[in-house]
Design a protein around this motif. Structure first.
Motif, PDB file in Angstrom:
ATOM      1  N   SER A  72       0.933  -1.147  -0.073  1.00 23.90           N
ATOM      2  CA  SER A  72       0.016  -0.021  -0.291  1.00 23.90           C
ATOM      3  C   SER A  72       0.683   1.162   0.195  1.00 23.90           C
ATOM      4  N   GLN A  73       0.144   2.468  -0.399  1.00 20.35           N
ATOM      5  CA  GLN A  73       0.809   3.788  -0.470  1.00 20.35           C
ATOM      6  C   GLN A  73       2.191   3.737  -0.121  1.00 20.35           C
ATOM      7  N   GLN A 119      -8.395  -1.345  -8.670  1.00 14.65           N
ATOM      8  CA  GLN A 119      -7.078  -0.620  -8.264  1.00 14.65           C
ATOM      9  C   GLN A 119      -5.965  -0.810  -9.108  1.00 14.65           C
ATOM     10  N   ASP A 122      -6.713   1.460 -11.644  1.00 12.54           N
ATOM     11  CA  ASP A 122      -6.249   2.883 -11.227  1.00 12.54           C
ATOM     12  C   ASP A 122      -5.384   3.037 -10.348  1.00 12.54           C
ATOM     13  N   GLN A 123      -3.942   3.458 -10.871  1.00  4.75           N
ATOM     14  CA  GLN A 123      -3.141   3.284 -10.342  1.00  4.75           C
ATOM     15  C   GLN A 123      -2.692   4.576  -9.580  1.00  4.75           C
ATOM     16  N   LYS A 125      -4.984   6.134  -7.655  1.00  4.19           N
ATOM     17  CA  LYS A 125      -5.961   6.056  -6.658  1.00  4.19           C
ATOM     18  C   LYS A 125      -6.984   7.363  -6.554  1.00  4.19           C
TER      19      LYS A 125
END
Lengths: 194, 461
Positions: A72-73, A119, A122-123, A125
């Motif tokens: 994640s992020q 996701q 959708d890179q 985000k």
């Protein structure tokens, strides 16, 4: 051979993890072994390079996006809990689950599976698949095999069909609507052997 | 100053002396002498049968114990932990689209192949499947056993199931570490020492039949002692196909012990890099007695030099057959990986050999990223035994119109078939390195065929 109890005791918070994800103790032991096998340097967590060692994943056109979905992020490390939580998306849907509005949706519900797939497209985000993002995925899946014009026409046609509110991007709801009839459970599930 | 030695000390010394002598005599009579002459008393086979009976009992005991306590038995699966469907890219994508298509199915392209958002599901699922379980990474970890062989190292969770079992395990530990291990270490040192000594001595003889004969005998004898140092119980099949001079012997590689196993039954010219230290001493003395092919580190990179030296050796019919392991690295003995084509380009007759270890007695696989060489040897010497089968396959030659890679694959398939191993296309080098981008292209090509194929149809119609 031996009992699963002693391996399970090595995994911290295993009870909550099993509740959350719905994996059985046998699954947890197997996944823990797999986690350790991937973590060759025994750091206790995984990093993107560890996934690079998986040959079949490197062969997959969207392999790096899938790896990205695990981290994640901006994070560079993946602990066992997060590893299992992401994999839980791919458990087959529990058909007998009662629709209780008070209980939070299980990780492997149809909706969450769709979110996972969303996701991958959708890179950045921002909740929408823009034309550029769609083109990127197409390029990854097709690379040298197709011309740029063909790629663009495919992208345009896809947006045209799915984009209902005419904002030149596909939101999650539009994504979900266009995939209404697809058997998500079957296509986005992995059957774990006992 | 009083008497320095009390009578008790005297007695102790005497006892030690006697036991030492007895020990050494037994060693000599039962192990070294048969090794020298190549005969066997059958002690090891008896030992193996007894062990098997004990393991069976231990396994039954564990299963019974687990049932009584209602524990979940952790049964390892060698076939993977998920059910992978062997459908192809094309079939799956058509199926996804058929179920999700909003258009009429009998429009111009039934099972229409234009890009759909759902296509990504296939790749996504395949990707995650390979994260959970993939064919190749499995091969580089030790094989999992179905029953327990009383070694803690092959039991993932040793738990107290019954007193008898724990006692048995304890007895096993004592036997292995206090009796077998010192015995084996002594033998190993004897074997290696004799090898270095005798080959150096033989090196002084003039080249000729006598030298070759003696060198053969010495090599065989020392390798047999080393074989006994590991308690290796080897069954050789089809010895009529044993490699002959001027040929190349290829075998699948599981551990450095493979060399000892093959060399105790025949004489080979070894190929390898010169190491420093003890290995280097052994290598240098071996080459004095008969020609082996050792390369300096710098020479290893030069493929032409390597090929030339191998070729020269093979042309000379008086020289021994070369022993090569084309996989290039140790694999865990459940599969055979891609053979490097170098040895197959030379054009000599290839004698394939399949080696299969029986994992019940000790795991012979050398996981070089986990254990160093000394650690590995100690583990080997403290296992019960190394039981393996060696099959000599009929010689193969490169056929007309076949290139080195195809020839290598043909040999590999024969070895895999004989040894009951899985034949994989992957490169053993993947143990350490990453996959080349060319593999990704294959998938992309497949997918684009599905899409682009109909783009052309559309423009035509």
């Amino acid at each position: 051979m031996g009992s699963t109890a002693s391996t399970l005791s090595k995994i911290p918070d295993v009870e909550t993890l099993m509740q959350e994800t719905g994996f059985t103790p046998a699954h947890m032991v197997r996944l823990y072994d797999r986690f350790k096998a991937l973590d060759k340097e025994r750091k206790g967590h995984l990093c993107p390079q560890d996934f690079g060692a998986i040959k079949e994943l490197a062969e997959n056109p969207i392999g790096d996006r899938i790896v990205g979905a695990f981290f994640s992020q901006g994070q560079e490390t993946l602990d066992f809990h997060s590893f299992v939580r992401i994999l839980a998306h791919f458990r087959p849907v529990d058909k007998d689950r009662p629709r209780d509005p008070n209980v939070p949706e299980p990780i492997n519900s149809r909706s969450n599976k769709l979110k996972f797939a969303f996701q991958l497209y959708d890179q950045d985000k921002d909740g929408k698949i823009s034309r550029a993002e769609l083109l990127q995925v197409l390029r990854a899946m097709l690379e040298m095999q197709v011309t740029e014009e063909q790629l663009e026409s495919i992208a345009d046609r896809t947006i045209q069909e799915a984009d209902l509110d005419r904002d030149e991007a596909i939101s999650f709801d539009e994504f979900r609507k266009s995939l209404e009839k697809v058997n998500i459970d079957h296509k986005m599930s992995i059957r774990f052997l006992r | 100053m009083g008497p320095f030695f009390s009578p008790f000390d005297n007695l102790l010394c005497m006892l030690l002396g006697i036991s030492f002598t007895v020990w050494f005599t037994l060693l000599l009579v039962f192990i070294i002498v048969p090794a020298v002459f190549g005969v066997s008393f059958g002690i090891r086979t008896l030992y193996m049968k007894t062990l098997l009976k004990v393991f069976e009992w231990a396994t039954l005991r564990i299963e019974r114990g687990a049932k009584e306590k209602n524990h979940h038995l952790y049964k390892p699966y060698t076939n993977g932990i998920i059910a992978k469907e062997p459908t192809s890219l094309e079939e799956e994508i058509k199926e996804i689209r058929r179920s999700g298509s909003n258009r009429d199915l009998d429009s111009s392209s039934a099972g229409s192949s234009e890009f759909e958002m759902s296509d990504i599901f296939y790749f996504c699922r395949r990707g995650v499947e390979s994260i959970v379980d993939d064919e190749v990474t499995k091969r580089f970890t030790a094989e999992e056993l179905e029953s327990w062989n009383l070694l803690t190292r092959s039991n993932y969770n040793f738990q107290h199931i019954s007193t008898r079992l724990t006692v048995l395990w304890g007895v096993g530990v004592v036997i292995r570490y206090c009796f077998l291990l010192p015995l084996r270490v002594t033998l190993a040192f004897t074997g290696v020492g004799l090898l270095v000594f005798f080959t150096t001595v033989i090196g002084f003889l003039p080249n000729g039949r006598m030298k070759n004969f003696l060198s053969e005998k010495v090599h065989l004898m020392c390798y047999r002692i080393c074989e006994r140092a590991l308690t290796a119980i080897i069954t050789y099949h089809h010895s009529e196909n044993k490699p002959k001079n001027g040929g190349i012997c290829v075998a699948n590689h599981t551990s450095p012990i493979d060399v000892i196993i093959l060399a105790s039954d025949g004489c080979y010219a070894m190929v390898g890099q010169i190491h420093g230290g003890l290995m280097g001493v052994i290598q240098r003395s071996m080459v004095k007695a008969c020609p082996h092919i050792w390369f300096e580190r710098s020479e290893v990179k030069d493929r032409h030099l390597v090929a030339k030296r191998l070729n020269d050796h093979v042309q000379d019919k008086s020289k021994l057959p070369i022993l090569i392991f084309p996989e290039g690295t140790c694999i865990n003995n459940t599969s055979v990986m891609m053979f490097k084509k170098g040895s197959f380009e030379i054009g000599a007759t290839v004698y394939p050999v399949a080696i299969k270890y029986d994992p019940r007695f000790g795991d012979a696989f050398w996981n070089s990223s986990k254990f160093g060489m000394v650690n590995y040897l100690l583990r080997m010497m403290s296992s019960w035994a190394i039981v393996c089968s060696v099959w000599y396959l009929p010689p193969m030659n490169r056929l007309e119109g076949e290139d080195a890679v195809q020839f290598a694959n043909r040999v590999k398939a024969a070895i895999a078939r004989q040894g009951g191993l899985v034949d994989l296309l992957w490169d053993g080098g993947l143990k350490r390195g990453k996959v080349k981008d060319t593999f990704k292209e294959e998938q992309q090509k497949l997918y684009s065929k599905i899409l682009v194929g109909t783009q052309e149809d559309r423009s035509r119609s």
